[in-house]
Write a protein that holds these residues in place. Structure first.
Motif, mmCIF file in Angstrom:
data_model
loop_
_atom_site.group_PDB
_atom_site.id
_atom_site.type_symbol
_atom_site.label_atom_id
_atom_site.label_comp_id
_atom_site.label_asym_id
_atom_site.label_seq_id
_atom_site.Cartn_x
_atom_site.Cartn_y
_atom_site.Cartn_z
ATOM 1 N N SER A 33 0.985 -1.301 -0.091
ATOM 2 C CA SER A 33 0.514 0.220 0.067
ATOM 3 C C SER A 33 1.267 1.312 -0.322
ATOM 4 N N LEU A 34 0.575 2.110 -0.619
ATOM 5 C CA LEU A 34 0.710 3.242 -0.671
ATOM 6 C C LEU A 34 0.977 4.156 0.624
ATOM 7 N N ARG A 35 0.374 4.000 1.197
ATOM 8 C CA ARG A 35 0.540 4.346 3.330
ATOM 9 C C ARG A 35 1.187 4.161 3.710
ATOM 10 N N ASN A 36 1.589 2.549 3.152
ATOM 11 C CA ASN A 36 2.878 2.468 4.177
ATOM 12 C C ASN A 36 4.734 2.836 3.864
ATOM 13 N N ILE A 37 4.049 2.765 3.080
ATOM 14 C CA ILE A 37 5.316 2.979 1.919
ATOM 15 C C ILE A 37 5.430 4.992 2.678
ATOM 16 N N MET A 38 4.416 5.595 2.519
ATOM 17 C CA MET A 38 5.196 7.100 2.662
ATOM 18 C C MET A 38 5.001 6.836 3.934
ATOM 19 N N ASN A 39 4.813 5.762 5.293
ATOM 20 C CA ASN A 39 4.799 5.821 6.641
ATOM 21 C C ASN A 39 6.477 5.563 6.513
ATOM 22 N N ALA A 40 7.108 4.168 6.111
ATOM 23 C CA ALA A 40 7.733 4.033 5.766
ATOM 24 C C ALA A 40 8.748 4.939 5.402
ATOM 25 N N ILE A 41 8.639 6.003 4.010
ATOM 26 C CA ILE A 41 9.624 6.863 4.109
ATOM 27 C C ILE A 41 9.703 8.266 5.071
ATOM 28 N N LEU A 42 8.432 8.637 5.876
ATOM 29 C CA LEU A 42 8.436 9.332 7.165
ATOM 30 C C LEU A 42 9.183 9.110 8.404
ATOM 31 N N TYR A 43 9.173 7.322 8.483
ATOM 32 C CA TYR A 43 9.657 6.878 9.338
ATOM 33 C C TYR A 43 11.242 6.995 8.754
#
Length: 70
Positions: A33-43
């Motif tokens: 999911s793009l949300r999971n990927i965005m969360n990873a980038i923010l992390y």
């Protein structure tokens, strides 16, 4: 399916609703999911960890890196 842990860097539902309208995540089928990927980038940006040290409950680092560069 990966279980998403709660990190302080994760997007809230309200934040995701705003971003989702901009990036249109339904344009094609994705494995992660793009949300999971965005969360990873923010992390990654918040912690300063190395790409390969992104926790395994996020999408694989190669996928996260691809979208970060995009």
């Amino acid at each position: 399916i990966r279980v998403m842990e709660q990190y302080s860097t994760n997007l809230t539902d309200k934040q995701w609703q705003v971003i989702e309208k901009i990036i249109n995540p339904q344009e094609r089928k994705r494995e992660h999911s793009l949300r999971n990927i965005m969360n990873a980038i923010l992390y990654l940006l918040k912690t300063g960890c190395q790409w390969r040290m992104i926790p395994r409950n996020f999408a694989p680092w190669e996928s996260v890196y691809y979208y970060f560069n995009k």
